[in-house]
Scaffold this motif. Structure first.
Motif, PDB file in Angstrom:
ATOM      1  N   TYR A 181      -7.871  -0.867   2.878  1.00  0.00           N
ATOM      2  CA  TYR A 181      -8.723  -1.986   1.503  1.00  0.00           C
ATOM      3  C   TYR A 181      -8.821  -3.128   2.623  1.00  0.00           C
TER       4      TYR A 181
ATOM      5  N   ILE B 263      -5.134  -4.544   4.041  1.00  0.00           N
ATOM      6  CA  ILE B 263      -4.426  -3.349   2.949  1.00  0.00           C
ATOM      7  C   ILE B 263      -4.180  -2.455   3.593  1.00  0.00           C
TER       8      ILE B 263
ATOM      9  N   ALA C 227      -3.584   0.829   3.108  1.00  0.00           N
ATOM     10  CA  ALA C 227      -2.077   2.276   2.397  1.00  0.00           C
ATOM     11  C   ALA C 227      -2.442   3.009   2.007  1.00  0.00           C
TER      12      ALA C 227
ATOM     13  N   ALA D 238       6.585   6.636  -5.553  1.00  0.00           N
ATOM     14  CA  ALA D 238       6.979   5.134  -5.925  1.00  0.00           C
ATOM     15  C   ALA D 238       5.183   4.458  -6.438  1.00  0.00           C
ATOM     16  N   ASN D 239       5.163   3.561  -7.781  1.00  0.00           N
ATOM     17  CA  ASN D 239       4.248   3.382  -7.766  1.00  0.00           C
ATOM     18  C   ASN D 239       4.052   1.806  -6.315  1.00  0.00           C
ATOM     19  N   GLY D 240       2.854   2.129  -5.969  1.00  0.00           N
ATOM     20  CA  GLY D 240       1.824   1.696  -4.728  1.00  0.00           C
ATOM     21  C   GLY D 240       2.656   2.330  -3.334  1.00  0.00           C
ATOM     22  N   ALA D 241       2.908   3.299  -3.800  1.00  0.00           N
ATOM     23  CA  ALA D 241       3.301   4.629  -2.279  1.00  0.00           C
ATOM     24  C   ALA D 241       1.949   4.978  -1.935  1.00  0.00           C
ATOM     25  N   GLY D 242       0.402   4.444  -2.049  1.00  0.00           N
ATOM     26  CA  GLY D 242      -0.347   4.940  -2.174  1.00  0.00           C
ATOM     27  C   GLY D 242      -1.345   6.465  -2.282  1.00  0.00           C
ATOM     28  N   LYS D 243      -0.615   7.257  -3.035  1.00  0.00           N
ATOM     29  CA  LYS D 243      -1.186   8.393  -3.647  1.00  0.00           C
ATOM     30  C   LYS D 243      -2.689   8.650  -4.407  1.00  0.00           C
ATOM     31  N   SER D 244      -2.673   7.173  -5.435  1.00  0.00           N
ATOM     32  CA  SER D 244      -4.138   7.149  -6.207  1.00  0.00           C
ATOM     33  C   SER D 244      -5.348   7.037  -4.659  1.00  0.00           C
ATOM     34  N   SER D 245      -5.237   6.247  -3.681  1.00  0.00           N
ATOM     35  CA  SER D 245      -5.639   6.199  -2.601  1.00  0.00           C
ATOM     36  C   SER D 245      -6.050   7.089  -1.491  1.00  0.00           C
TER      37      SER D 245
ATOM     38  N   GLU E 225      -6.712   8.272 -12.884  1.00  0.00           N
ATOM     39  CA  GLU E 225      -5.713   7.426 -13.765  1.00  0.00           C
ATOM     40  C   GLU E 225      -6.868   6.748 -14.849  1.00  0.00           C
TER      41      GLU E 225
ATOM     42  N   GLU F 187      -2.012  11.015 -12.235  1.00  0.00           N
ATOM     43  CA  GLU F 187      -1.385  10.954 -13.059  1.00  0.00           C
ATOM     44  C   GLU F 187      -1.707  10.847 -14.912  1.00  0.00           C
TER      45      GLU F 187
ATOM     46  N   GLN G  51       4.008   9.785 -10.811  1.00  0.00           N
ATOM     47  CA  GLN G  51       5.452   8.758 -10.787  1.00  0.00           C
ATOM     48  C   GLN G  51       6.516   9.525 -11.682  1.00  0.00           C
TER      49      GLN G  51
HETATM   50  P1  ATP Z   1      -0.261   3.834  -9.180  1.00  0.00           P
HETATM   51  O1  ATP Z   1       0.797   5.220  -8.942  1.00  0.00           O
HETATM   52  O2  ATP Z   1       0.304   2.196  -8.793  1.00  0.00           O
HETATM   53  O3  ATP Z   1      -1.691   4.193  -9.024  1.00  0.00           O
HETATM   54  P2  ATP Z   1      -0.217   4.308  -5.854  1.00  0.00           P
HETATM   55  O4  ATP Z   1       1.022   5.526  -5.317  1.00  0.00           O
HETATM   56  O5  ATP Z   1      -1.208   5.597  -6.566  1.00  0.00           O
HETATM   57  O6  ATP Z   1       0.296   4.104  -7.091  1.00  0.00           O
HETATM   58  P3  ATP Z   1      -2.538   3.035  -4.777  1.00  0.00           P
HETATM   59  O7  ATP Z   1      -3.161   2.733  -5.848  1.00  0.00           O
HETATM   60  O8  ATP Z   1      -2.837   3.769  -3.571  1.00  0.00           O
HETATM   61  O9  ATP Z   1      -0.558   3.363  -4.199  1.00  0.00           O
HETATM   62  O10 ATP Z   1      -2.141   1.861  -3.843  1.00  0.00           O
HETATM   63  C1  ATP Z   1      -1.415   1.790  -2.849  1.00  0.00           C
HETATM   64  C2  ATP Z   1      -1.695   0.482  -2.149  1.00  0.00           C
HETATM   65  O11 ATP Z   1      -2.990  -0.579  -1.718  1.00  0.00           O
HETATM   66  C3  ATP Z   1      -0.676  -0.851  -2.909  1.00  0.00           C
HETATM   67  O12 ATP Z   1      -0.330  -1.734  -1.848  1.00  0.00           O
HETATM   68  C4  ATP Z   1      -2.391  -1.218  -3.699  1.00  0.00           C
HETATM   69  O13 ATP Z   1      -1.603  -2.530  -4.200  1.00  0.00           O
HETATM   70  C5  ATP Z   1      -3.317  -1.067  -2.706  1.00  0.00           C
HETATM   71  N1  ATP Z   1      -4.604  -0.625  -3.151  1.00  0.00           N
HETATM   72  C6  ATP Z   1      -4.996   0.140  -4.244  1.00  0.00           C
HETATM   73  N2  ATP Z   1      -5.885  -0.045  -4.767  1.00  0.00           N
HETATM   74  C7  ATP Z   1      -6.592  -1.615  -3.751  1.00  0.00           C
HETATM   75  C8  ATP Z   1      -7.835  -2.145  -3.723  1.00  0.00           C
HETATM   76  N3  ATP Z   1      -9.030  -1.649  -4.876  1.00  0.00           N
HETATM   77  N4  ATP Z   1      -7.920  -3.691  -3.418  1.00  0.00           N
HETATM   78  C9  ATP Z   1      -6.696  -3.580  -2.132  1.00  0.00           C
HETATM   79  N5  ATP Z   1      -4.968  -3.248  -2.331  1.00  0.00           N
HETATM   80  C10 ATP Z   1      -5.522  -2.253  -3.126  1.00  0.00           C
END
Ligand code: ATP
Length: 235
Positions: free
Chosen positions: A13, A16, A18, A37-44, A84, A161, A193
């Motif tokens: 992004y 960043i 991800a 963990a939260n923010g690990a990049g799973k949703s991305s 999610e 999730e 998570q």
């Molecule tokens: P969660 O369970 O909180 O969704 P996750 O493991 O799925 O966590 P992601 O949502 O993929 O993690 O986020 C990975 C990284 O990318 C994080 O640092 C997040 O802040 C960043 N991020 C996610 N979406 C965006 C976006 N639309 N714009 C900028 N940064 C983003």
């Protein structure tokens, strides 16, 4: 042969990063989890597979390349995401939400049959078919999101999730349905998570930290791994 094969997937992004070039696979009919963990990049990662975010790398599904296809084209090839937060349409009825899930399909008789199949899988939705989706409980909305994704007849269901924000009893119900769907032969990539839940439901798993996959293996082995225990299972 793997149904889904991912090599060097990167999602960023702006500045960043991800997801930092990950490799993983999901076999035909396999239930695989991605924990972290939260923010690990799973949703991305899931959004990258669906072509919903800018990404690079090689994604092969059923032997064909998905890279650079639009989201609707990826969905038409058999990937379906339950996002999610569920993403249901609150001002439409349960039945209308389910109909939207089948928008890529033309054979309406089969769609009607599948609608009844979903009501069989989720009796709660059958009782509420004419109700506005926005008035459903959180757990019912999760069921609706899963049923809607199934209406596309996916070969691979991506679940982001599914337990989030739900009471324990409802989590149990949702996971029973995840198992039911898997037993029909649909492959599932489960992002959670709640590592305990994910590792006890899946056959194989990947652990993600700061955009990279740091560990993978049979779920049972991951659940017994001292590092996983300490970091994700609170043991
Ligand atoms: P969660 O369970 O909180 O969704 P996750 O493991 O799925 O966590 P992601 O949502 O993929 O993690 O986020 C990975 C990284 O990318 C994080 O640092 C997040 O802040 C960043 N991020 C996610 N979406 C965006 C976006 N639309 N714009 C900028 N940064 C983003």
């Amino acid at each position: 042969m793997s149904l889904l094969r991912v090599k060097g997937l990167k999602v960023h992004y702006g500045g960043i990063q991800a997801v930092r070039g990950i490799d993983f696979e999901v076999g035909e009919g396999e239930l695989v989890c991605l924990i972290g963990a939260n923010g690990a990049g799973k949703s991305s990662t899931l959004k990258g597979l669906m072509g919903m975010v800018q990404c690079s790398g090689q994604v092969t599904f059923g032997g064909t390349r998905l890279s650079n296809l639009a989201t609707h084209a990826i969905a038409a090839r058999g990937l379906s995401l339950v996002p999610e937060g569920r993403g249901i349409f609150g001002r439409l009825t349960v039945a209308e939400n389910l109909d939207i899930g089948a928008y890529t399909r033309r054979e309406r008789a089969y769609v009607r049959a599948d609608l009844e199949r979903m009501y069989g899988l989720f009796p709660r939705l059958a009782e509420r078919r004419s109700q506005l989706a926005g008035t459903l409980s959180g757990g019912e909305q999760q069921m609706l999101a899963m049923a809607r994704a199934m209406m596309a007849r996916p070969r691979l269901l991506l679940l982001d999730e599914p337990s989030m924000g739900l009471a324990p009893l409802m989590v149990q119900k949702i996971y029973q349905t995840v198992a039911d769907i898997a037993s029909e032969g649909v492959a599932i990539l489960l992002v959670e998570q709640n590592a305990h839940l994910a590792l006890h439901t899946s056959q194989r798993g990947y652990v993600m930290e700061s955009g990279s996959i740091v560990l993978s293996g049979p779920s049972q082995a991951l659940a017994n791994d001292p590092g996983v225990k300490a970091a994700y299972l609170g043991e």
